[in-house]
Design a protein around this motif. Structure first.
Motif, short mmCIF file in Angstrom:
data_model
loop_
_atom_site.label_atom_id
_atom_site.label_comp_id
_atom_site.label_asym_id
_atom_site.label_seq_id
_atom_site.Cartn_x
_atom_site.Cartn_y
_atom_site.Cartn_z
N TYR A 144 30.07 -18.83 38.77
CA TYR A 144 30.09 -19.40 39.85
C TYR A 144 29.49 -21.21 40.18
N GLU A 145 30.82 -21.37 40.98
CA GLU A 145 30.72 -22.94 40.50
C GLU A 145 30.44 -23.61 41.27
N ILE A 146 30.43 -24.87 41.51
CA ILE A 146 30.34 -25.80 42.49
C ILE A 146 31.79 -26.02 42.63
N SER A 147 32.47 -26.46 43.90
CA SER A 147 34.17 -26.75 43.91
C SER A 147 34.26 -28.18 42.94
N LYS A 148 35.12 -28.41 42.52
CA LYS A 148 35.67 -29.87 41.43
C LYS A 148 36.91 -29.99 41.73
N ASP A 149 37.21 -30.56 40.70
CA ASP A 149 38.78 -31.06 40.89
C ASP A 149 39.46 -29.68 39.38
N GLU A 150 40.74 -29.41 40.20
CA GLU A 150 40.78 -28.59 39.49
C GLU A 150 40.86 -28.20 38.22
N HIS A 151 40.65 -27.58 37.14
CA HIS A 151 40.23 -27.86 36.13
C HIS A 151 40.70 -25.54 35.26
N SER A 152 40.55 -26.03 34.13
CA SER A 152 40.15 -24.69 33.26
C SER A 152 39.20 -24.11 32.81
N HIS A 153 39.50 -23.02 32.42
CA HIS A 153 38.10 -22.68 31.37
C HIS A 153 37.85 -22.34 30.41
N MET A 154 37.41 -22.53 29.38
CA MET A 154 37.54 -21.72 27.54
C MET A 154 36.19 -21.24 27.79
N VAL A 155 36.26 -19.73 26.83
CA VAL A 155 35.09 -19.18 26.80
C VAL A 155 34.71 -18.53 25.73
N CYS A 156 34.00 -18.65 24.33
CA CYS A 156 33.89 -18.18 23.32
C CYS A 156 32.91 -16.61 23.05
N ARG A 157 33.88 -16.51 22.34
CA ARG A 157 33.58 -15.14 22.54
C ARG A 157 32.37 -14.64 21.77
N LYS A 158 32.11 -14.75 20.49
CA LYS A 158 31.10 -14.92 19.88
C LYS A 158 29.46 -15.35 20.94
N CYS A 159 29.57 -17.12 21.42
CA CYS A 159 28.29 -16.81 21.80
C CYS A 159 28.37 -16.90 23.48
N GLN A 160 29.08 -16.57 24.20
CA GLN A 160 29.90 -16.06 26.09
C GLN A 160 29.82 -17.53 26.56
N LYS A 161 29.83 -18.71 25.92
CA LYS A 161 29.85 -19.64 26.15
C LYS A 161 30.70 -20.48 26.94
N LEU A 162 30.57 -20.86 28.39
CA LEU A 162 32.24 -21.13 29.21
C LEU A 162 32.24 -22.34 30.04
N GLU A 163 33.23 -22.90 29.29
CA GLU A 163 32.94 -24.98 29.22
C GLU A 163 34.12 -24.98 30.19
N ASP A 164 34.25 -26.19 31.35
CA ASP A 164 35.32 -26.78 31.19
C ASP A 164 36.78 -26.95 30.76
N ILE A 165 37.86 -27.50 30.96
CA ILE A 165 38.32 -28.05 30.15
C ILE A 165 39.79 -28.69 31.56
N THR A 166 40.36 -30.32 31.06
CA THR A 166 40.74 -30.63 32.14
C THR A 166 42.49 -30.73 31.72
N LEU A 167 43.36 -29.86 31.91
CA LEU A 167 44.07 -29.88 31.77
C LEU A 167 45.70 -30.13 31.91
N CYS A 168 47.16 -30.67 32.00
CA CYS A 168 47.74 -30.22 32.95
C CYS A 168 48.93 -29.50 32.83
N LEU A 169 48.73 -28.66 33.74
CA LEU A 169 49.70 -27.43 33.81
C LEU A 169 51.07 -27.69 34.39
N ASP A 170 51.10 -28.97 35.29
CA ASP A 170 52.35 -29.27 35.91
C ASP A 170 53.24 -28.65 35.41
N GLY A 171 53.98 -29.32 34.23
CA GLY A 171 55.01 -28.54 33.76
C GLY A 171 54.76 -27.01 33.65
#
Ligand SMILES: [Mn+2]
Ligand SMILES: [Mn+2]
Ligand SMILES: [Zn+2]
Ligand SMILES: [Zn+2]
Lengths: 129, 129
Positions: free
Chosen positions: A72-99
DNA sequence: AGGTAAATAATAAAAATTATCCTTTAGAAA
DNA sequence: TTTCTAAAGGATAATTTTTATTATTTACCT
């Protein structure tokens, strides 16, 4: 934030939000462990109820992750997520998916207003090992 | 499929796979309801075990959907999903995410090998009403 | 056909989430 | 400030979801 949605400002709620601010993304059980350090007698029911309230009014967002529990996270600007299968960490990444979304909309006839993208792989640190 | 992964071919498993073929995407509870029509005495534990087995060997995929329960599908070529918030229907869509994923990889340093994209909106049929 | 490891069904147990009910409290009103 | 009350918290029960256990059955190899 709480007041804007007619939720009373309680110490427990502030505690929950404070942990969410610090950690960025956190699971229910982790959150429960943390919050008990400040509120040793907080009930798990209180936690669930508040998470659900805050989800309903969009103060929070649930991130569903393949092969693991939601965070769970506090709502913020639309963004995507990246998860590492080794260390399980979850990170934000802002991408343009408009296209792609535009393309999906034309192709399907759907009109979209939300998207959830989770990319799975290996983070830079874990690539070294 | 089952044999390739050293899973014994049982009537129950064939039944589960047959339902998955028919429905495309289905939740555990729906699947249990369906399968009981053919195997009235099948155990819910058998269903869970088999779903988990088949997930492990990648015969099946879990689709995690915002605000609703996971659905399961037979693995096929990589694709994304669209969910209608009015009628709840879940549909496949094949999109090219190469560009965004490439961009995400450069920006973050991650190396990705999987992605899960769910677009939420209103389907063409529900837009009429 | 016979033997055996694996699968199933039944059931218990565990884990996750929600409901109930009584007590406490935040916030509004006096 | 003090008072009042609806909302929130805590304790706990109840549900729901998922997994573990175990005795019985069965797929499939020889
Ligand atoms: Mn995030
Ligand atoms: Mn699909
Ligand atoms: Zn990592
Ligand atoms: Zn629809």
């Amino acid at each position: 934030m709480l007041r804007e949605h007619n939720l009373k400002v309680t110490p427990q709620r502030l505690g929950i939000l404070s942990i969410l601010e610090d950690t960025g993304h956190i699971s229910i059980e982790e959150l429960f462990t943390f919050i008990r350090k400040d509120f040793s007698s907080i009930s798990i029911a209180t936690l669930y109820k508040n998470i659900n309230f805050m989800l309903e009014v969009n103060i929070l967002k649930e991130v569903k992750i393949p092969n693991s529990k939601s965070k769970y996270e506090i709502s913020k600007d639309e963004h995507s997520h990246m998860v590492c299968r080794k260390c399980q960490k979850l990170e934000d990444i802002t991408l343009c998916l408009d296209g792609v979304i535009e393309h999906a909309s034309e192709k399907s006839g759907y009109s979209f207003d939300e998207n959830a993208l989770v990319l799975s792989g290996v983070c830079p640190q874990c690539q070294l090992a």
